[in-house]
Each structure stands twice: as structure tokens, then as C-alpha cells.
Design an enzyme around this catalytic site. Structure first.
Site, PDB file in Angstrom:
ATOM      1  N   ASP A 130      42.105  29.757  40.089  1.00 19.11           N
ATOM      2  CA  ASP A 130      42.562  28.370  40.044  1.00 19.11           C
ATOM      3  C   ASP A 130      42.422  27.831  38.629  1.00 19.11           C
ATOM      4  O   ASP A 130      41.670  28.374  37.816  1.00 19.11           O
ATOM      5  CB  ASP A 130      41.790  27.501  41.040  1.00 19.11           C
ATOM      6  CG  ASP A 130      40.316  27.345  40.672  1.00 19.11           C
ATOM      7  OD1 ASP A 130      39.667  28.380  40.417  1.00 19.11           O
ATOM      8  OD2 ASP A 130      39.801  26.211  40.634  1.00 19.11           O
TER       9      ASP A 130
ATOM     10  N   GLU B 203      37.021  27.272  41.542  1.00 14.31           N
ATOM     11  CA  GLU B 203      35.978  27.093  40.529  1.00 14.31           C
ATOM     12  C   GLU B 203      36.124  25.762  39.809  1.00 14.31           C
ATOM     13  O   GLU B 203      35.129  25.155  39.413  1.00 14.31           O
ATOM     14  CB  GLU B 203      36.023  28.240  39.513  1.00 14.31           C
ATOM     15  CG  GLU B 203      34.782  28.367  38.642  1.00 14.31           C
ATOM     16  CD  GLU B 203      34.765  27.459  37.432  1.00 14.31           C
ATOM     17  OE1 GLU B 203      33.666  27.227  36.876  1.00 14.31           O
ATOM     18  OE2 GLU B 203      35.861  26.968  37.024  1.00 14.31           O
TER      19      GLU B 203
END
Length: 447
Positions: A93, A154
């Protein structure tokens, strides 16, 4: 077939780089922002893209469901009997990418002067590329046991932390190799041994029942926004250093961070002084810092001639390795509660707490990685810290308390500009880091 030699690994990774960079470009083109307000389809597409990429190099990866969150890209590769286990971590991400400030479309990977520009090119799709090239150099069959974990959240509220806590046995490893960091300067390898933690609190100040006319009542009735401003001014000393008492700190003993580099990397305007005192490395990596990250107040264009009844802000403190995060939160909350002026009503709500992290330098895998980096780069290896936080590391340490944590990556501090416009990665950093990882796995497999 035996473990490839160092020269064979160097040749293999060099030959792989053109296609690995193409893989990276394809990943950068996917806007995998996992923030709640963004669509899920690109995030899931990126996860599947990573699974397919590893499959092309002989790694049987799959999507591992993470309760309430995006899936992790997961693979387990069995090594020879008795071989150690290495967990390879990265995340797929990325941060959002507002168009302002970009010289090119953040979702169109652009190559210039040996760098790939685009959101996530460095943080952390370069980490995925490093792991991909490392495993590809062994034909998908490295000489150690591998657990590959690529997280999908994250950059936002991570659900992987709870998953690790619930299933620690699945994260048991002798070595945790985290490719979500980087060198200070391209071509000068470092190992990161400490990360600051993070505590945040929301402070709300109330002084009046309702907004009132600033002319009729100003000078006697207390303005909540002014009270908040006075309170926020107490959290830092005159030099800008944190004034919250009881927070430990120490002097950094590894590589320093020059003022010239700090001014350039942070974009400090000409003539503006830096905050704090002493070595910059200590200010960034081993001492606390304090910030006001946001204020709820009327805008300049919409502000009327009224005294505000209430105002609030989010105050954040970075805490150095070794500092207990619970004690730090208590200290921050207590300070804000004790220093509000005029006996204004104050409510302080803890918002987020991330522990700091530190890694010793006496482990066998740490020493082996230092040797591998020196061989891959052809120069000596420095030792640095990080002002940022990776909360997952604390849960991974609980799962494998005796593991060596090796924090590396291709996100150089000088030019990568992670989280900002014109994020980029130097392609030679990916090659050198992949070679260092491959050399490490070969060394660990020979022990």
C-alpha cells in the site's frame, strides 16, 4: 545443485534488473492507497499483481486474509533441513498522491536520471522489487526457509499487528529482514538500528458556552483558541525542542546527519533556523520531538469577529528507543492537562501509541548482513537510526524475541522524498540491496 557463488549471484541479479524494473513500474502504476476513503479495487489489484509477479519467478505466493483489513501477500518456501528461517517484509500500500507539486503524474512511472518517479516507487514497492530480485536470483529456491509477508495497510491503520499477535507461530523466524528503509545517500550502505516511537493526543479547550462578540466581550471573556495557542506554546522550549518532562533520550553514536543534508532533504527555507541543539542525528533519531499536527479552528477566510468557545488540536511526540510508550503518553497527557491557562476546561484524549524499536549489533545475522552490504556496495557500512515508526516491529519481536532484525531498503534520504511529491527511487539501490540480501541468504545457508 549447490548455493550460487557471490559472483554468480551478482551476475544473476544484474541480468534480472531490466525485468525487475519493469515489474516495479507496473506496480507503481496501481494507486494502491489503503486509506478508508479510497476505493478498494486498486489495493486488491496491487495485491494480486504482487502474487503474480512472484509466481513468474518460481515463488508460490497467495493472498492471506487479514481480519477486518486488506490481505497480505504471503509465501512460505522450505529450505534444506536445519536451515534458518528468514522473514522478508515489505508493504504494497502507498500514501495518497495529491497532484500539487508533482512534475509528472504520480501514477505514471517516469524514468529520469537513473531514478523511477511515482507514488510508491520508493515506499515501499521498491522493497517488493528487492525481495522479488533476491528470490529470483535463486530461481525461487533459496538456501534457507523463507516466509514472505507483504502488508496491505502499513500506511494506514494496520490490522496485521493484531494478526501477528493472534498467530505468533506463523511469524517465527531467526532473521527479520525489513525492506522499508534506506541509505542516507545513494551508494553509501547503512543498517538502521533504532526507530523512534510515536504518541499522539487530542487536546480540546473550552472557555465559553457559545461564540460571543469579540468587541463587546474581548479583553475579559477568555477565548478558547487563544487559550489553546498559549497551551501549545508550552510544549516546546525556545529552541523548539520538546519540553515534555520525563522522556528519555541519548546521544547517537553512529553516522551523523549533516546540517546541509537536513536543510536540503527537509526543504528548510533559507534563513530559517533549525530547532533543537546538538548533533542532528541525535535530534532526529535518539531524542524526543514534539509537533502540532492539526488544529480545529475557523479559517482565515471564514473567521468572524467572535471569541471561540472551544478549540482543539492534535499533539504528537516522537519518542526515542528505550522509552516506554505508556509512560510517554502519560507524560504528554499530564503536561497538557497541567498547563492550560486561565483554568479553562481541558479534555485530553490519547489518540495513538506506537512503541520505539531498537536492534542490537552483536547478532550473527547482523554481522553477516554488514558483510553482505559491504560486498554488494564495495564500501564500508554505516549505522543509522530513523525518526519514523514501524509499529509492526514490536509485534514481530514478541513473536520471535531472539531474531535479528535487519532494516534496509532503497528509500534514500537524500532524494526519495517518500510521502511527498516527486517520490522516486534510484534503480542501483534496488540492485545493490537485492544483491546484499542474496549474499546474506547464501551466507546463512552455508552456516
Amino acid at each position: 545443485m549447490g548455493t550460487p557463488s557471490a559472483e554468480q549471484l551478482r551476475t544473476a541479479i544484474s541480468g534480472l534488473m531490466p525485468e525487475i524494473i519493469e515489474e516495479l513500474k507496473a506496480m507503481v502504476a496501481i494507486p494502491s492507497v489503503a486509506f478508508p476513503a479510497f476505493p478498494s479495487e486498486p489495493v486488491l489489484a496491487m495485491a494480486q499483481r504482487a502474487v503474480d509477479a512472484f509466481a513468474r519467478y518460481g515463488v508460490d505466493a497467495h493472498l492471506e486474509e487479514i481480519p477486518d483489513g486488506y490481505p497480505a501477500v504471503w509465501a512460505e518456501i522450505a529450505g534444506p533441513p536445519g536451515a534458518p528461517t528468514v522473514l522478508l517484509y515489505g508493504h504494497y500500500d502507498v500514501q495518497p498522491a495529491p497532484a500539487d507539486g508533482w512534475d509528472s503524474d504520480p501514477w505514471v512511472p517516469t524514468e529520469k536520471d537513473g531514478r523511477i518517479f511515482g507514488r510508491g516507487a520508493a515506499d515501499d514497492k521498491s522493497g517488493i522489487a528487492i525481495h522479488l530480485a533476491t528470490l529470483a536470483a535463486f530461481g525461487g529456491r533459496p538456501p534457507v526457509n523463507i516466509t514472505l509477508v507483504l502488508e496491505g495497510e502499513e500506511e494506514t491503520v494496520s490490522h496485521l499487528e493484531a494478526f501477528v499477535a493472534a498467530h505468533p507461530e506463523r511469524f517465527a523466524a531467526d532473521v527479520m529482514l525489513v525492506a522499508d528503509m534506506g541509505n542516507l545517500t545513494v551508494g553509501e550502505p547503512v543498517l538502521s538500528t533504532g526507530l523512534r516511537g510515536h504518541v499522539k493526543a487530542i487536546v480540546e479547550v473550552e472557555t465559553l458556552a457559545d461564540p460571543v462578540h469579540s468587541g463587546l466581550f474581548g479583553g475579559a471573556a477568555p477565548d478558547a483558541l487563544m487559550a489553546l495557542i498559549k497551551l501549545l506554546a508550552t510544549v516546546a522550549g525556545d529552541d523548539g525542542a520538546s519540553a515534555i518532562p520525563g522522556i528519555s533520550g541519548f546521544e547517537w553514536e553512529g553516522a551523523d546527519y549533516s546540517e546541509e543534508m537536513l536543510r536540503a532533504n527537509a526543504g528548510v527555507l533559507d534563513g530559517v533556523e533549525l530547532v533543537g541543539s546538538g548533533p542532528i542525528a541525535s535530534r532526529l533519531w535518539s531524542r524526543p520531538s514534539i509537533s502540532v499536527l492539526g488544529i480545529d479552528a475557523p479559517s482565515v477566510d471564514e473567521g468572524g469577529n467572535v471569541l471561540q468557545p472551544r478549540a482543539r488540536a492534535v499533539v504528537a511526540m516522537r519518542i526515542p528507543p528505550g522509552q516506554d510508550p505508556d509512560a510517554a503518553m502519560d507524560a504528554l497527557v499530564g503536561f497538557l492537562e497541567a498547563n492550560v491557562p486561565w483554568h479553562a476546561k481541558v479534555t485530553v484524549t490519547p489518540n495513538k501509541k506506537s512503541p520505539p524499536f531498537s536492534q542490537g549489533t552483536d547478532g550473527t545475522a547482523f554481522a553477516a548482513m554488514r558483510e553482505a552490504l559491504a560486498e554488494a556496495y564495495g564500501t564500508e557500512v554505516g549505522q543509522v537510526g530513523s525518526g519514523g515508526s514501524i509499529p509492526l516491529l514490536d509485534e514481530l519481536r514478541k513473536a520471535s524475541p531472539d531474531a535479528d532484525f535487519l532494516l534496509i531498503g532503497a528509500e534514500d534520504a537524500e532524494l526519495s522524498r517518500i510521502h511527498g511529491p516527486n517520490e522516486s527511487v534510484d534503480v542501483t539501490e534496488i540492485e545493490h540491496m537485492a544483491l546484499a540480501q542474496a549474499l546474506l541468504l547464501a551466507r546463512l545457508g552455508d552456516r
